[in-house]
Design a protein around this motif. Structure first.
Motif, short mmCIF file in Angstrom:
data_model
loop_
_atom_site.label_atom_id
_atom_site.label_comp_id
_atom_site.label_asym_id
_atom_site.label_seq_id
_atom_site.Cartn_x
_atom_site.Cartn_y
_atom_site.Cartn_z
N GLN A 152 26.42 36.35 48.89
CA GLN A 152 27.76 35.81 48.62
C GLN A 152 28.76 36.30 49.66
O GLN A 152 28.62 37.40 50.19
CB GLN A 152 28.27 36.32 47.26
CG GLN A 152 27.35 36.09 46.10
CD GLN A 152 27.49 34.69 45.57
OE1 GLN A 152 28.61 34.20 45.45
NE2 GLN A 152 26.38 34.03 45.28
N VAL A 154 32.16 38.03 50.58
CA VAL A 154 32.86 39.08 49.85
C VAL A 154 34.35 38.81 49.90
O VAL A 154 34.94 38.71 50.98
CB VAL A 154 32.56 40.46 50.48
CG1 VAL A 154 33.33 41.55 49.76
CG2 VAL A 154 31.07 40.74 50.47
N SER A 155 34.98 38.65 48.72
CA SER A 155 36.43 38.49 48.72
C SER A 155 37.03 39.34 47.60
O SER A 155 36.33 39.71 46.66
CB SER A 155 36.80 37.02 48.53
OG SER A 155 36.12 36.50 47.42
N SER A 156 38.31 39.66 47.71
CA SER A 156 38.92 40.52 46.70
C SER A 156 38.87 39.85 45.32
O SER A 156 38.89 38.63 45.20
CB SER A 156 40.38 40.82 47.06
OG SER A 156 40.77 40.12 48.19
N ARG A 157 38.78 40.71 44.34
CA ARG A 157 38.69 40.29 42.93
C ARG A 157 37.45 39.47 42.63
O ARG A 157 37.41 38.70 41.69
CB ARG A 157 39.95 39.52 42.51
CG ARG A 157 41.17 40.42 42.39
CD ARG A 157 42.36 39.72 41.79
NE ARG A 157 42.85 38.61 42.60
CZ ARG A 157 43.57 38.78 43.71
NH1 ARG A 157 43.90 40.00 44.12
NH2 ARG A 157 43.98 37.75 44.40
N MET A 158 36.42 39.60 43.49
CA MET A 158 35.16 38.93 43.16
C MET A 158 34.49 39.69 42.03
O MET A 158 34.76 40.88 41.79
CB MET A 158 34.25 38.86 44.38
CG MET A 158 33.63 40.21 44.78
SD MET A 158 32.70 40.16 46.32
CE MET A 158 31.27 39.23 45.83
N LYS A 169 40.45 45.74 48.23
CA LYS A 169 40.82 44.54 48.97
C LYS A 169 40.94 44.91 50.45
O LYS A 169 40.92 46.09 50.81
CB LYS A 169 42.14 43.98 48.44
CG LYS A 169 43.34 44.91 48.63
CD LYS A 169 44.57 44.24 48.06
CE LYS A 169 45.82 45.12 48.13
NZ LYS A 169 46.32 45.37 49.47
N GLN A 257 38.32 37.94 54.67
CA GLN A 257 37.26 38.08 53.66
C GLN A 257 35.91 38.14 54.35
O GLN A 257 35.79 37.83 55.53
CB GLN A 257 37.31 36.92 52.65
CG GLN A 257 37.10 35.58 53.30
CD GLN A 257 36.72 34.51 52.27
OE1 GLN A 257 36.15 34.80 51.22
NE2 GLN A 257 37.05 33.27 52.58
#
Lengths: 344, 501
Positions: A152, A154-158, A169, A257
């Motif tokens: 996947q 990777v992004s914040s709040r994943m 973040k 990201q």
């Protein structure tokens, strides 16, 4: 009489040919640049120019690393995947493990150096041809980097594997790598220029660089001059890995990201840029400013064409044409062997 | 007795360079004719003419009395002329079995189906092996040639050449990679072929092999046959015919020097699998000349002293201290320098200037802080240019653009400008004009007179007489004569070189 005129014509042709080999490339760059400036109003705005330079900087920096491997007579095909690895690693560090931007940056550089070292082991000590070794390394990294992130981005709040939300973040500091301006000049452009200067200095002014070119020109003669050829070849791949990681770090900061597909297109562009660079000034050898100019030319062409409405998905045509023209300068037109070579 | 192959007035030139100037040579059926010649005598050109690679050659080749047109390799084969080339690895096809390689030409010509199973090839392959009395089992015939020892590969290429029942077989240095026992094996096969009536042209530098095998020895020099001998062979005379006797050699300009101090001691240097280990001591104050034919172990010795070879002596001491170089850098640090044999491949960098070439091993000395001092670099290069009288416009001129002699002066001057204790020169006069040769040999003598050890490896007697004080003759990887020039003669040197084990 006619033979006399023929002789004159012939020597004129040779002079023209030499001039083309030396300055043809720069002339083309300037002509194209002027053409776009005159015809496209958007192109005249300084912001367009700086965004063009910023957009070019990543390819240019990765290409600079490739230049080192070309100097020792090799090539590194794993640079695109290393840049991609840098994007994923930096995102993981900050988003999943909630570490600082500074620490993430160091982790990325070390990852690049480690990959370079592995390449060196495969090529220099296990004697696998460089193209094949770095191709293998490319696939390994492209696959390996997906494991810890379950394939996947990777992004914040994943949502993580255990169902919790990612704690971190992208830090502001890390995001500033791409956004910070030194006066009117974006930071990536400054990094590009500084790294090019360092590479130029290393390759042309120091003992290290002189030996690197000797290793590339004739490894056996270099060995018989007392040079530990293996160590110098290995160093080129480590440098290439680190430069690719720096390029990937800028890319990561730009995207904000951990995009898993980032960096994939960088490989061909970076190799093309370094190859174009060998033609600049008729030097006929991989060199730091040549690579920078090569990146600049491709940047100008692509930006110009995009502004004129050339379909963005066909940009590769432009890259290919530039590359072929540049190679024509060094392989078809150059009469190198009979000429004085400027000290590089 | 009918001559199976006769060459009449064969000539061949490359541009203005006349390599073969009318060669007349007969290779009778059922006999072994050995062809002897120094480097550049025209041996390989002659072989290529006979292999059909130079259709533009002059003169005529008669096969069984009828003129034969050799305008392509396949035409040469059809005429019954088969060549086994020096490089075995280029002659076998890895990935295919021994049997497939043996019958490769038949397969390629479509006489045997390419899809034909290995089993269908085996009877024919067995037959060929038996005709040569080779005890090759079916298991061996099924093996991939990649797994074979070099000696078996050599036998395979030989067997393959015999498949078409040639009237003449040309063997170009077939033993260069083989050990003594393997050589015996190969010779037995060659003798059997001879007894079957095949004419054999045997090209080799190994006099002992020729002595054992040949019925006739033919000497080629500068593109013409200079001698033909029947058993027992007068080797000293053959060698003189091969190397020339431009007897008017100018005496060394300087008086003979005698060294007193031992600088480099070498113990237990074993050059080839079949040669015996030997000791060697180099003294300062004299130029040691080592002479030997091709394959006698000259370059191997030079590289072993320089740490550039896998061949290592049991022990070496340099000026009384242990000396064990595993890389040329260690040799250079101790002041042992090598001017290698092949200038273009081993000493030069394409497009590099004199200045860069000269300073490469000693970059530390032109370093100022982090950066190289280009001014100092050019000064050093100019000193080398002045010191050896290199004809060049500037230190920035590329070495490639100089003449051969001036290139060699640069390469030698590079090391002279360091601080040599032992200077090793491997064939320093190859492709070098007489002026450069004089300069270089004078520099070598001067260096020796200055208390350093100098050793020159050469295959030319004239060069040896010009440069050396002390003479060592190397034969088949072992020294056979070690004396001073004034105590020996050209004749003794030549006859020692031609000594047959």
């Amino acid at each position: 009489m006619s033979t006399f005129m023929d002789n004159v014509n012939q020597s004129l042709m040779l002079k023209l040919q030499d001039w083309l080999v030396r300055y043809g490339f720069i002339a083309v760059t300037i002509l194209l640049f002027t053409w776009f400036i005159l015809t496209e109003e958007t192109f005249r705005q300084p912001s367009t120019l700086f965004s063009m330079l910023k957009f070019t900087s990543v390819v240019a920096i990765v290409g600079l690393g490739v230049t080192f491997t070309m100097v020792v007579g090799g090539l590194d095909l794993s640079v695109g995947s290393v840049a991609g690895l840098a994007v994923t690693v930096s995102a993981m560090m900050m988003v999943i493990y909630n570490l600082t931007g500074l620490f993430s940056g160091f982790a990325v550089l070390i990852a690049g150096a480690v990959v370079g070292l592995l390449n060196a082991v495969l090529i220099v000590w296990m004697k696998i041809p460089d193209l094949l070794a770095t191709l293998g390394m490319m696939f390994i990294i492209m696959g390996l980097k997906l494991l810890p992130v379950d394939g996947q981005s990777v992004s914040s709040r994943m949502i993580l594997r255990d169902g919790t939300v990612a704690p971190g973040k992208f830090t502001d500091g890390f995001l500033q790598i791409d956004r910070f301006m030194v006066g009117p000049v974006p930071l990536p452009v400054v990094i590009w220029i500084v790294l090019t200067f360092i590479a130029w200095f290393l390759l042309t002014r120091t003992r290290y660089g002189r030996i690197m070119y000797a290793v590339g020109a004739n490894p056996e003669a270099a060995k018989l001059s007392g040079i530990r050829v293996e160590w110098y070849r290995a160093s080129a791949y480590v440098i290439s890995g680190v430069f690719a990681a720096i390029g990937g770090m800028i890319l990561s900061s730009r995207i904000g990201q951990g995009d898993i597909s980032a960096g994939n297109s960088l490989l061909l562009d970076a190799v093309a840029v370094a190859l174009v660079g060998t033609s600049v000034l008729g030097i006929g050898k991989p060199n730091a400013w040549g690579t920078a100019l090569g990146a600049l030319l491709i940047g100008i062409v692509i930006t110009g064409l995009t502004i004129t409405g050339f379909p963005y998905y066909a940009q590769d045509i432009a890259k290919g044409v530039v590359l072929v023209i540049a190679l024509t300068f060094s392989f078809t037109l150059s009469r190198k062997k009979a000429r004085f070579v400027p000290a590089t | 007795m009918t001559h199976s192959v006769d060459m009449k007035d064969i000539s061949m030139s490359f541009g203005s360079n006349l390599v073969l100037r009318g060669v007349n040579l007969s290779v009778p059926a059922g006999r072994v004719t050995a062809l002897l010649g120094a480097n550049g005598a025209g041996k390989s050109t002659l072989i290529k003419v006979l292999s059909g690679l130079y259709p533009e050659h002059g003169g005529t080749v008669f096969v069984n009395g009828a003129p034969a047109l050799l305008d392509s390799p396949s035409a040469a084969k059809k005429q019954g002329l088969q060549t086994v080339h020096q490089r075995v690895d280029e002659a076998v096809v890895p990935g295919l079995s021994v049997a497939e390689n043996l019958l490769f030409e038949k397969i390629a010509e479509g006489e045997k189906g390419s899809s034909g199973s290995l089993r269908s090839l085996l009877p024919k392959a067995r037959e060929i092996a038996q005709s040569l009395s080779l005890d090759w089992t079916d298991r061996f015939l099924r093996k991939d040639v990649y797994e074979l020892e070099i000696a078996d590969q050599q036998l395979l290429t030989l067997a393959r050449a015999v498949v078409d029942e040639p009237s003449m077989l040309i063997l170009d240095e077939p033993t260069s990679a083989l050990s003594a026992a393997e050589v015996d094996n190969l010779m037995a096969v060659i003798r059997r072929l001879r007894d079957q009536g095949v004419g054999i042209l045997y090209v080799s530098h190994r006099l002992s092999e020729i002595d054992a095998l040949a019925d006739t020895v033919v000497v080629l020099r500068d593109g013409v046959i200079t001698g033909t001998h029947e058993k027992p062979f007068p080797w000293a005379q053959a060698l003189t015919e091969m190397l020339g006797e431009d007897g008017v050699t100018e005496a060394s300009s300087t008086a003979e020097q005698r060294g007193d101090t031992e600088v480099l001691q070498v113990h237990g240097l074993k050059l080839f699998p079949r040669s015996k280990p030997f000791d060697l001591t180099l003294r300062s104050g004299e130029v040691t000349g080592v002479i030997g034919l091709l394959g006698s172990g000259k370059s191997e010795t030079a590289e072993a002293l320089f740490g550039a070879s896998k061949v290592k002596p049991e022990e070496m001491t340099l000026k009384g201290k242990l000396y064990r170089p595993s890389h040329p850098s260690q040799a250079i640090n101790r002041g042992v320098y090598l001017v290698p044999e092949d200038r273009a491949k081993q000493s030069m960098f394409q497009g590099w200037s004199i200045a860069r070439t000269v300073t490469l091993p000693f970059l530390e000395t032109i370093r100022r802080g982090l950066v190289l001092d280009f001014g100092k670099e050019n000064t050093v290069a100019q000193e080398v240019i002045d010191d050896l009288g290199v004809v060049a416009q500037a230190p920035t001129q590329p070495v490639d653009s100089l003449s051969g002699g001036n290139q060699q002066k640069v390469v030698v001057g590079k090391w002279l400008h360091g601080s040599p204790e032992v200077l090793i020169l491997d064939e320093p006069f190859r492709g070098v004009d007489i002026g450069a040769r004089r300069t270089i040999s004078r520099k070598a003598s001067a260096l020796a007179a200055g208390g350093k050890a100098v050793v020159v490896f050469t295959s030319e007697v004239d060069e040896l007489l010009e440069v050396a004080d002390r003479v060592i003759v190397l034969v088949d990887g072992e020294p056979r004569l070690d004396t001073y020039l004034s105590q020996t003669s050209r004749e003794v040197i030549v006859s020692t070189m031609s000594e047959v084990a």
